[in-house]
Design an enzyme around this catalytic site. Structure first.
Site, short mmCIF file in Angstrom:
data_model
loop_
_atom_site.label_atom_id
_atom_site.label_comp_id
_atom_site.label_asym_id
_atom_site.label_seq_id
_atom_site.Cartn_x
_atom_site.Cartn_y
_atom_site.Cartn_z
CB THR A 174 -1.68 -9.14 -11.06
OG1 THR A 174 -1.39 -9.27 -9.67
CG2 THR A 174 -2.23 -7.75 -11.33
NE ARG A 202 2.44 -5.05 -1.32
CZ ARG A 202 2.22 -5.34 -2.59
NH1 ARG A 202 1.09 -5.90 -2.96
NH2 ARG A 202 3.13 -5.08 -3.51
CB VAL A 203 -2.14 -0.72 -0.56
CG1 VAL A 203 -2.72 -0.27 -1.90
CG2 VAL A 203 -3.27 -0.91 0.47
CG ASP A 205 1.59 -1.95 -8.90
OD1 ASP A 205 1.46 -2.97 -8.17
OD2 ASP A 205 1.60 -2.03 -10.14
CB THR A 225 1.21 -7.35 -13.66
OG1 THR A 225 1.36 -8.45 -12.76
CG2 THR A 225 1.84 -7.73 -15.01
N GLY A 226 3.53 -6.78 -11.44
CA GLY A 226 4.89 -7.07 -11.01
C GLY A 226 5.09 -6.63 -9.57
CB THR A 227 8.19 -6.08 -7.61
OG1 THR A 227 8.70 -7.27 -8.20
CG2 THR A 227 8.55 -6.04 -6.14
N1 ASP Z 1 1.55 -5.55 -8.71
C1 ASP Z 1 0.83 -6.40 -7.80
C2 ASP Z 1 1.08 -5.91 -6.39
O1 ASP Z 1 2.17 -5.53 -6.08
C3 ASP Z 1 1.22 -7.85 -7.89
C4 ASP Z 1 1.35 -8.41 -9.29
O2 ASP Z 1 1.14 -7.70 -10.26
O3 ASP Z 1 1.68 -9.60 -9.43
O4 ASP Z 1 0.17 -5.96 -5.59
#
Ligand code: ASP
Length: 304
Positions: A174, A202-203, A205, A225-227
């Protein structure tokens, strides 16, 4: 948790970008790691040129993110992570420090979702559009591409590996950028394909203002970025702003306290880039690795 706290330079502007926090660098080949470094450095140069010439933070973050969206190694634009059905559904957001924002979710037609998010900010009365039509994208003068443009062989292989359980819910790449321009304006931009094998529709953050993206002049600009689910539930980007604005917390403390309170407690991982109104930069992550680029005392630093 790792926290990089970089003092403001003497250029009058600041820029930091990220290329995701879900990658496991030890699983990468040397060529893959090199591709990330080259991509981050090329994108950084584009944004830096804008800011150096006195351009706006908004231009700098959008043009930086465009570079990363066009680069297939990152999880945004071409080369985005694929849904369980093998399709690319792209999310992006941009916010300026004066409080204006634009975002798109489940975008399928615009070559560069970040430009579409900017059009929502500048051309519409809305903040977030879901699944904007091809007709709208072209009426705004943006480049339209076929859905297959976003799908790469390597992302198809990654999806197969996740679906056959050879690979744990992997994701990486990301992208995002935050900037302070010479006029003192802040801006933040983030773009993603989301999580590998995510349910259609699915959306995460990224396009939700205050979760994955936030900016407010005089305080901070943040890109995450992340979960995504944990960043949504923790309203992470806004939480960092609120700690600084209302509790007088410093930027590095606000970022690390938010990671502890909102990610660690949810057993979630990820990373954050942020720039304060004074040009101080923070890159922090509780994930194993994080890709980022910024300038420290005039030297370009690439984290991989
Ligand atoms: N945060 C992003 C999402 O959940 C994924 C990511 O940052 O790797 O869509």
């Amino acid at each position: 948790m790792r926290v990089f706290d970089i003092p403001a330079g003497d250029t009058g502007y600041a820029l930091v970008l990220h290329g995701g926090a879900g990658g496991r660098v030890k699983e990468f080949t040397a060529e893959e790691q090199q591709a990330y470094s080259v991509g981050l450095s090329a994108a950084f140069n584009v944004g830096q040129r804008v800011l150096e010439a006195g351009g706006t933070a908004l231009d700098a973050v959008c043009l930086t993110v465009e570079q990363l969206e066009n680069n297939p190694v990152f999880n945004a634009g071409c080369g985005a992570a694929l849904t369980a059905k093998g399709e690319a559904e792209l999310d992006a957001a941009v916010m300026t420090g004066n409080g204006s924002a634009g975002a798109v979710a489940v975008s399928r037609h615009a070559k560069n979702p970040i430009f579409l998010a900017r059009k929502v900010l500048e051309e519409s009365e809305h903040v977030l559009l879901v699944s904007p039509s091809e007709a709208l994208v072209s009426s705004w003068g943006l480049e339209v591409v076929e859905p297959s443009y976003f799908v790469t062989d390597s992302r198809q292989r990654q999806l197969e590996a996740v679906q056959s359980k050879q690979l744990a819910g992997s994701r990486h790449g990301t992208v995002g950028a935050v900037a302070l321009d010479k006029q003192g304006n802040l801006a933040a931009a983030t773009s993603t394909g989301g999580m590998v094998n995510q349910h259609e529709g699915r959306v995460g953050d990224t396009p939700i203002i205050g979760a994955g993206t936030y900016a407010r002049d005089g305080v901070v600009a943040v890109s995450c970025t992340g979960t995504g689910e944990a960043f949504l539930e923790g309203a992470v980007a806004h939480e960092i702003y609120a700690r600084m604005r209302y509790a007088g917390t410093t930027l590095p403390e606000a970022v690390s306290a938010t990671i502890t309170a909102e990610l660690d407690t949810r057993d979630a991982d990820g990373g954050i880039i942020a720039v304060g109104a004074d040009g101080r930069i923070v890159v922090a992550h509780n994930s194993q690795d994080m890709f980022a680029a910024y300038c420290d005392a005039g030297n370009l630093v690439i984290l991989t």
